[in-house]
Design a protein around this motif. Structure first.
Motif, PDB file in Angstrom:
ATOM      1  N   ASN A 260    -106.690   3.684  20.634  1.00 25.30           N
ATOM      2  CA  ASN A 260    -105.708   4.728  20.374  1.00 25.30           C
ATOM      3  C   ASN A 260    -104.367   4.385  20.999  1.00 25.30           C
ATOM      4  O   ASN A 260    -104.278   3.992  22.161  1.00 25.30           O
ATOM      5  N   VAL A 261    -103.303   4.568  20.203  1.00 26.87           N
ATOM      6  CA  VAL A 261    -101.932   4.396  20.684  1.00 26.87           C
ATOM      7  C   VAL A 261    -101.207   5.708  20.432  1.00 26.87           C
ATOM      8  O   VAL A 261    -101.034   6.107  19.276  1.00 26.87           O
ATOM      9  N   ASP A 262    -100.785   6.382  21.506  1.00 30.06           N
ATOM     10  CA  ASP A 262    -100.190   7.711  21.366  1.00 30.06           C
ATOM     11  C   ASP A 262     -98.782   7.696  20.786  1.00 30.06           C
ATOM     12  O   ASP A 262     -98.371   8.641  20.125  1.00 30.06           O
ATOM     13  N   LYS A 263     -98.008   6.652  21.052  1.00 29.17           N
ATOM     14  CA  LYS A 263     -96.632   6.566  20.585  1.00 29.17           C
ATOM     15  C   LYS A 263     -96.396   5.223  19.904  1.00 29.17           C
ATOM     16  O   LYS A 263     -96.908   4.195  20.367  1.00 29.17           O
ATOM     17  N   VAL A 264     -95.605   5.228  18.846  1.00 29.33           N
ATOM     18  CA  VAL A 264     -95.295   3.992  18.133  1.00 29.33           C
ATOM     19  C   VAL A 264     -94.646   2.991  19.084  1.00 29.33           C
ATOM     20  O   VAL A 264     -94.935   1.791  19.031  1.00 29.33           O
TER      21      VAL A 264
END
Length: 363
Positions: A260-264
Motif C-alpha cells: 500500500n502507498v498512501d500518497k502518489v
C-alpha cells in the motif's frame, strides 16, 4: 466528498439535476494545451445549450485563432435554445459556425446557421449521431448521469475528445479498462475546485459551495478532471520518485499481492513489485514509466487472493454492525484495533479497508 456534494451528485445520477455549465476560465486553462490539435478540425459540442455554453463561446470567438474548419453545437429541446434572445424555444436545434464572414472577428447571428432537429437533441439520437460522424474532435461537459454511455459512444465512433467528468469515473469498469488499455487518459488541469453555473432552482445546501455573480448562480465541485485521448506533453513526463521502500511504511495488503502507498508522492523508487496507489495517480501516469495491473474494486476483483466471511464493522463511535464490506477493496491486517478509524473484525483479527487503489508496477 462532503455531504452536500454527495447529495448533488446523487441528484445528477438520477438525471433530474444534471446541468452544470463549465466556466470559460476553466475551459481556457485546459484547452490552451491542445491548440495544435484543433487546426483544420470540425469541433462538436453535443451537450451544450449555445446560449449559456462557454464551450461554444470559446470556440466561436477563437475560431480563426485556432484555425478551425467548423463548429457544431447541439441543444436539448427542454433547454433555452434561442441563442440571441431570452425566449424559450420548444424546438431542439443544432448550430453551425464556419467562421467570420464580415471581417469583424466576431460570431454574428447572420454567420451562425441555426438548424432545427426532428428529435429532442439527445446525443444518442440518430440525427445527433450523424453530427457526431462529421466531427473530428468532441469537446464538452457531458451529463454525469450518462458518463459511461457517453464515453462508450465516443469510443464506438472512434472520435477524439476532451470532456469533463468526476474523478470517481476512473473507477467505473468501462472507463478504467480504457485507461488500462491506454485508449484514454487524464488531461492537464485536474482536481481542485471548479465552479459551475447551475439553474436558479438548483438546491445547494452548503453556503461555501454557492455564489451569485451578475445574477447567475454557481456551484463548486471538487475532484473534477478532464478525460481525453488527445496526446499532451504531460503524459510523457516521468513522475519523480525519491522515497525508498521499507516494510513498516509500506504494508502488504492481506487480500491483494501488493503493497500500500498512501500518497502518489510516496511511491518508492526501489520497489519492483506491485503497488496500490490512490486513483489520483492516473493524473501522473506515464505509460512508459508504469504498468497498470488493475484496481482494487469490481473490475479488479479477480486479482484478490482471499475472501472474508461476514465481519463486524466497528465505526469511530464504537457502533458494531454485521457486514460483508471487507471484500469490496484492499485490506490491511492490524495488530490491534485502531482508535481513530472504522475497522473490521474477523475471527478476532483486526482489519482496515483502503479507498480504491490502482495497482501499478514500475517498468
Amino acid at each position: 466528498m462532503g455531504k452536500s456534494l454527495n447529495t448533488n451528485l446523487a441528484k445528477a445520477k438520477s438525471g433530474k439535476n444534471d446541468e452544470f455549465y463549465t466556466q470559460l476560465s476553466d475551459i481556457d486553462k485546459e484547452l490552451k494545451h491542445y491548440r495544435n490539435h484543433f487546426k483544420d478540425k470540425v469541433i462538436l459540442c453535443n451537450c451544450d445549450d449555445p446560449r449559456v455554453s462557454k464551450f461554444f463561446h470559446y470556440f466561436s470567438y477563437n475560431f480563426e485563432k485556432l484555425g478551425l474548419k467548423k463548429l457544431i453545437a447541439t441543444c436539448y429541446k427542454s433547454q433555452d435554445c434561442d441563442l440571441f434572445s431570452q425566449n424559450k424555444s420548444e424546438q431542439a436545434i443544432f448550430l453551425e459556425y464556419n467562421g467570420d464572414k464580415n471581417g469583424d472577428n466576431f460570431p454574428n447571428p447572420e454567420e451562425i446557421g441555426i438548424i432545427p432537429l426532428q428529435g429532442d437533441g439527445d446525443f444518442r439520437s440518430k440525427e445527433c449521431i450523424e453530427l457526431l460522424k462529421q466531427a473530428d474532435i468532441v469537446v464538452t461537459n457531458p451529463p454525469f448521469s450518462l458518463f459511461r454511455e457517453y464515453i462508450a459512444q465516443l469510443i464506438e465512433y472512434d472520435k477524439k475528445f476532451l470532456i469533463i467528468g468526476h474523478q470517481n469515473a476512473i473507477t467505473y469498469k468501462e472507463v478504467f479498462q480504457l485507461i488500462q488499455e491506454d485508449k484514454i487518459w487524464l488531461g492537464v488541469d485536474n482536481g481542485g475546485t471548479k465552479w459551475f453555473q447551475v439553474n436558479d432552482d438548483y438546491d445547494i445546501a452548503t453556503e461555501s459551495r454557492k455564489k451569485i455573480e451578475n445574477g447567475q448562480k454557481y456551484f463548486s465541485m471538487g475532484s473534477i478532471v478532464w478525460f481525453t485521448n488527445l496526446d499532451i506533453k504531460k503524459r510523457h513526463e516521468n513522475l519523480i520518485l525519491y522515497r525508498t521502500y521499507n516494510s513498516e511504511e509500506y504494508p502488504t495488503y492481506d487480500n491483494y499481492d501488493a503493497i500500500n502507498v498512501d500518497k502518489v508522492a510516496d511511491i518508492p523508487i526501489d520497489y519492483a513489485g506491485v503497488m496500490g496507489v490512490p486513483i489520483t495517480f492516473i493524473d501522473k501516469y506515464n505509460p512508459r514509466q508504469f504498468e497498470i495491473i488493475g484496481i482494487t474494486k469490481a473490475v479488479g476483483f479477480h486479482l484478490r487472493t482471499k475472501l472474508y466471511p461476514q465481519q463486524v464493522q466497528v465505526d469511530t463511535n464504537g457502533k458494531r454492525t454485521l457486514v460483508t464490506k471487507l471484500n469490496d477493496g484492499a485490506t490491511i491486517k492490524l495488530n490491534s484495533a485502531p482508535k481513530d478509524k472504522t475497522y473490521y473484525v474477523v475471527d478476532d483479527k483486526y482489519y482496515v479497508q483502503m479507498y480504491a487503489r490502482v495497482l501499478i508496477k514500475r517498468k
